[in-house]
Design an enzyme around this catalytic site. Structure first.
Site, PDB file in Angstrom:
ATOM      1  N   ASP A   1       5.567   0.924  -2.770  1.00 42.70           N
ATOM      2  CA  ASP A   1       5.375  -0.149  -3.490  1.00 42.70           C
ATOM      3  C   ASP A   1       6.550  -1.242  -3.510  1.00 42.70           C
ATOM      4  O   ASP A   1       6.274  -2.332  -3.436  1.00 42.70           O
ATOM      5  CB  ASP A   1       5.256   0.216  -5.125  1.00 42.70           C
ATOM      6  CG  ASP A   1       3.779   0.757  -5.538  1.00 42.70           C
ATOM      7  OD1 ASP A   1       2.715   0.043  -4.974  1.00 42.70           O
ATOM      8  OD2 ASP A   1       3.497   1.848  -5.882  1.00 42.70           O
TER       9      ASP A   1
ATOM     10  N   CYS B   1      11.161   8.781  -3.142  1.00 41.58           N
ATOM     11  CA  CYS B   1       9.944   9.439  -2.553  1.00 41.58           C
ATOM     12  C   CYS B   1       8.904   8.675  -2.101  1.00 41.58           C
ATOM     13  O   CYS B   1       7.808   9.029  -2.120  1.00 41.58           O
ATOM     14  CB  CYS B   1       9.561  10.059  -4.265  1.00 41.58           C
ATOM     15  SG  CYS B   1       9.084   8.507  -5.470  1.00 41.58           S
TER      16      CYS B   1
ATOM     17  N   GLU C   1      10.376   0.720  -8.179  1.00 46.78           N
ATOM     18  CA  GLU C   1       9.641   0.270  -7.039  1.00 46.78           C
ATOM     19  C   GLU C   1       9.139  -1.168  -7.208  1.00 46.78           C
ATOM     20  O   GLU C   1       8.168  -1.606  -6.578  1.00 46.78           O
ATOM     21  CB  GLU C   1       8.285   1.314  -7.000  1.00 46.78           C
ATOM     22  CG  GLU C   1       7.536   1.483  -8.328  1.00 46.78           C
ATOM     23  CD  GLU C   1       6.558   2.439  -8.108  1.00 46.78           C
ATOM     24  OE1 GLU C   1       6.092   2.998  -6.990  1.00 46.78           O
ATOM     25  OE2 GLU C   1       6.281   3.057  -9.255  1.00 46.78           O
TER      26      GLU C   1
ATOM     27  N   HIS D   1      -2.797   4.739  -0.582  1.00 46.71           N
ATOM     28  CA  HIS D   1      -3.041   6.221  -1.133  1.00 46.71           C
ATOM     29  C   HIS D   1      -3.766   6.935  -0.245  1.00 46.71           C
ATOM     30  O   HIS D   1      -3.580   8.263  -0.133  1.00 46.71           O
ATOM     31  CB  HIS D   1      -3.128   6.244  -2.569  1.00 46.71           C
ATOM     32  CG  HIS D   1      -2.039   5.496  -3.343  1.00 46.71           C
ATOM     33  ND1 HIS D   1      -1.893   4.267  -3.911  1.00 46.71           N
ATOM     34  CD2 HIS D   1      -0.998   6.270  -3.824  1.00 46.71           C
ATOM     35  CE1 HIS D   1      -0.921   4.135  -4.619  1.00 46.71           C
ATOM     36  NE2 HIS D   1      -0.170   5.370  -4.658  1.00 46.71           N
TER      37      HIS D   1
HETATM   38  C1  PEP Z   1       5.874   4.626  -3.917  1.00 45.10           C
HETATM   39  O1  PEP Z   1       5.398   3.359  -4.464  1.00 45.10           O
HETATM   40  O2  PEP Z   1       6.748   4.734  -2.886  1.00 45.10           O
HETATM   41  C2  PEP Z   1       5.516   6.054  -4.506  1.00 45.10           C
HETATM   42  C3  PEP Z   1       5.933   6.969  -3.909  1.00 45.10           C
HETATM   43  O3  PEP Z   1       4.534   6.208  -5.260  1.00 45.10           O
HETATM   44  P1  PEP Z   1       2.772   5.822  -5.000  1.00 45.10           P
HETATM   45  O4  PEP Z   1       2.836   5.742  -3.370  1.00 45.10           O
HETATM   46  O5  PEP Z   1       2.099   6.842  -5.674  1.00 45.10           O
HETATM   47  O6  PEP Z   1       2.455   4.509  -5.596  1.00 45.10           O
HETATM   48 MG    MG Z   2       4.227   3.754  -6.334  1.00 42.77          MG
END
Ligand code: PEP
Ligand code: MG
Length: 583
Positions: free
Chosen positions: A464, A511, A440, A197
């Site tokens: 994820d 996303c 995910e 993150h």
């Molecule tokens: C993902 O897991 O691809 C996602 C967009 O969520 P995050 O990166 O916040 O876990």
């Molecule tokens: Mg995620």
């Protein structure tokens, strides 16, 4: 000159002097001293303090008139801290009483101070911990490396501290948000991976970074000249003038290219054969909305609400959340997908430290929807705030990390319960808000057809999905090399989710970071994806890639790629697909 290699975040180039953050917290010499050496050790400590004081005054005297006004105040704070007994007197007493070396005595007292700042609830005051770390780092540097080297380096230090490049063992996502307030533009860390993150935030804040740089703390010293080249994941330490000029020219070229691409913001994301593709933005904080205008995003495909909960000890109340969601909904033209809280794993409330409201958990632990279902007192105010805010715009609600239908049913039941409560209270809210799920976790991707019957939309979270499918912790740099969005198992899962969504007639978006990487745009279009959500800074490049592609040609390529079992050939096919001229 020294070249270090790690994982680049973004594609930018940063040039500046190193600012070591908390390097001393890692490895500090620790030993007992002979009683006869106490006086000498105390003098060594006092001289180090005096040397740093001199150094800071020297730095202040050399500040150019163009330096931001806060730079001087920043140095004043450090000078004041040098006078604090906890830093300047008590370590000397420990040397005398405990017969320990100066570095260890200083570390013990500094740890107490850092813990004190960590426990302050005021988020601004808590950031003062960084000042303590930096001052102690300077003293430690003099103690461990000798003051001659430092003195000679001071003359070369950049005048404006905000043009420095942060060098740290690790940065938490919360720390990275703080960098924004310091106007810092680049960092390098020993730990971290491309989809941690921290890395995602760095991209969205437009920071240039290299993570997973193993020798960073041992080899880079405060004030060293650095070139950070994120595209190749390289950090050059003390480069010669020729290299410096070469990278400065490259940096200028990148800047010019960015400006040329910016013109595309107003153009539609249509393929050569006239298919319009939806490009959305991922945001973390309401402040990110500024970046949205120039990107030409059609809306927000992922609003990571957990960042509202960070850098504070108490979660925001319903009203504060409601205001934040309303602000986003009122500012965005187009849909806004608000993801419910995804705390846990590397996203902790208080910058990575254990908290009673969200215990330290690993990626496989009590995270996201699991944490929310186990703590309705945390989850329900958020659901209430989202449902209430939804009357002010085109809102969608999205649940992260679903792994079973029971979890989904429990979440839907809680949403119904909250709707009934709001109804009874006579509050304005949207009972028909579309509810989608992040796909995910491999379990959800495999059974996407079942989830599709109960959800209004899917969004594929490749960060994820890749982590869980390939069993690689996204924050563990030692397994970065296994991160591969083109792994056949990942592609099959992505394909399965897109197909399940299409058969059920619900929209599917992506996303995760994969959606913002132009190397994968054509392949994803070929697999049937029509909605991409990404960091705003990625949108222009993806728009260009969409405009350079001919949709009718892509399913054939995708089919060949899906059938390819050998990883090298598969990567080769994707390269060929991307090189194809679709004019
Ligand atoms: C993902 O897991 O691809 C996602 C967009 O969520 P995050 O990166 O916040 O876990
Ligand atoms: Mg995620």
């Amino acid at each position: 000159m020294l070249a270090l290699s790690g994982t680049g975040i973004g594609r930018g180039i940063a040039i500046g002097r190193a600012l070591i953050l908390d390097g001393w917290q890692d490895e500090v010499p620790h030993f007992q001293i002979d009683p006869g050496d106490v006086d000498q050790e105390v003098s060594r400590f006092n001289e180090a303090i005096a040397s740093v004081r001199l150094e800071l005054r020297h730095l202040q005297a050399k500040l150019p008139p163009t330096a931001p006004p806060e730079t001087g105040a920043f140095i004043d704070v450090h000078l004041l801290m040098l006078d604090d007994p906890l830093i300047s007197h008590q370590p000397a007493e420990s040397i005398e009483n405990e017969k320990i070396n100066a570095e260890w005595a200083l570390k013990n007292h500094a740890d107490t101070l850092v813990a004190f700042f960590d426990n302050i609830s005021d988020p601004y005051l808590r950031t003062k911990k960084e000042d303590v770390t930096q001052v102690v780092g300077r003293i430690m540097d003099v103690l461990t490396r000798g003051e001659d080297r430092r003195r000679s380096d001071v003359a070369g230090l950049d005048q404006a501290l905000n043009s420095r490049i942060i060098v740290a063992r690790d940065l938490s996502p919360a720390d990275t948000v703080m960098l924004r307030h310091r106007n810092m533009t680049a960092f390098v860390t020993r730990l971290g991976g491309p989809i941690s993150h921290t890395a995602i935030l760095a991209r969205s804040l437009g920071l240039t970074a290299v993570v997973g740089l193993h020798r960073v703390i041992d080899t880079i010293r405060d004030g060293d000249q650095l070139i950070v080249d994120a595209a190749t994941g390289t950090v050059l330490v003390s480069p010669d003038d020729r290299l410096l000029a070469q990278f400065q020219a490259l940096q200028q070229r990148q800047h010019a290219q960015k400006q040329a691409l910016a013109k595309l913001g107003k153009e539609k994301a249509v393929t050569r054969d006239n298919e319009e593709i939806t490009l959305l933005a991922n945001i973390e904080l309401p402040e990110d909305l500024d970046a949205l205008d120039d990107s030409g995003a059609a809306g927000v495909g992922l609003y990571r609400t957990e960042f509202l909960f960070m850098n504070r000890t108490e979660p925001p109340e319903e009203e504060e959340q409601y205001q934040a969601y309303c602000h986003v909904l009122n500012s965005v033209h187009g849909p806004v997908t608000i993801r419910t809280l995804d705390l846990g794993a590397d996203k902790q409330v208080d910058g990575g430290r254990a908290e009673p409201t969200a215990a330290m958990t690993a990626a496989l632990g009590l995270r996201a929807i699991r944490l929310c279902l186990s703590e309705p007192s945390l989850f329900k105010p958020q659901l209430r705030a989202i449902l209430r805010a939804a009357v002010h715009g085109d809102a969608r609600l999205m649940i992260p990390m679903l792994s079973s239908l029971q979890e989904l049913e429990q979440s839907l039941a809680l949403i119904r319960e909250v709707c009934a409560e709001l109804e009874r209270e006579g509050a304005a809210f949207d009972p028909n808000i579309p509810v989608g799920g992040m796909i995910e976790v491999p379990a959800a991707a495999i059974s996407a057809d079942l989830f599709a019957q109960k959800l209004d939309f899917f969004s594929i979270g490749t960060n994820d999905l890749i982590q869980y499918t390939l069993a690689i912790d996204r924050v563990d740099d030692s397994v970065n090399y296994l991160y591969d969005p083109l792994h056949p198992s990942v592609l099959r899962l992505v394909h399965n989710v897109i197909q399940a969504g299409s058969e059920a007639g619900i929209p599917v978006s992506m996303c995760g970071e994969m959606a913002g990487d132009p190397d994968f745009t054509r392949l994803l279009l070929g697999l049937g994806l029509r909605q991409f959500s990404m960091e705003p800074s990625r949108l222009l490049e993806i728009r260009q890639q969409v405009r350079d592609s001919r949709l009718s040609r892509l399913p054939g390529w995708a089919e060949r790629i899906l059938e390819c079992a050998d990883s090298t050939s598969l990567h080769g096919l994707v390269d060929q697909l991307n090189a194809e001229d679709c004019a």
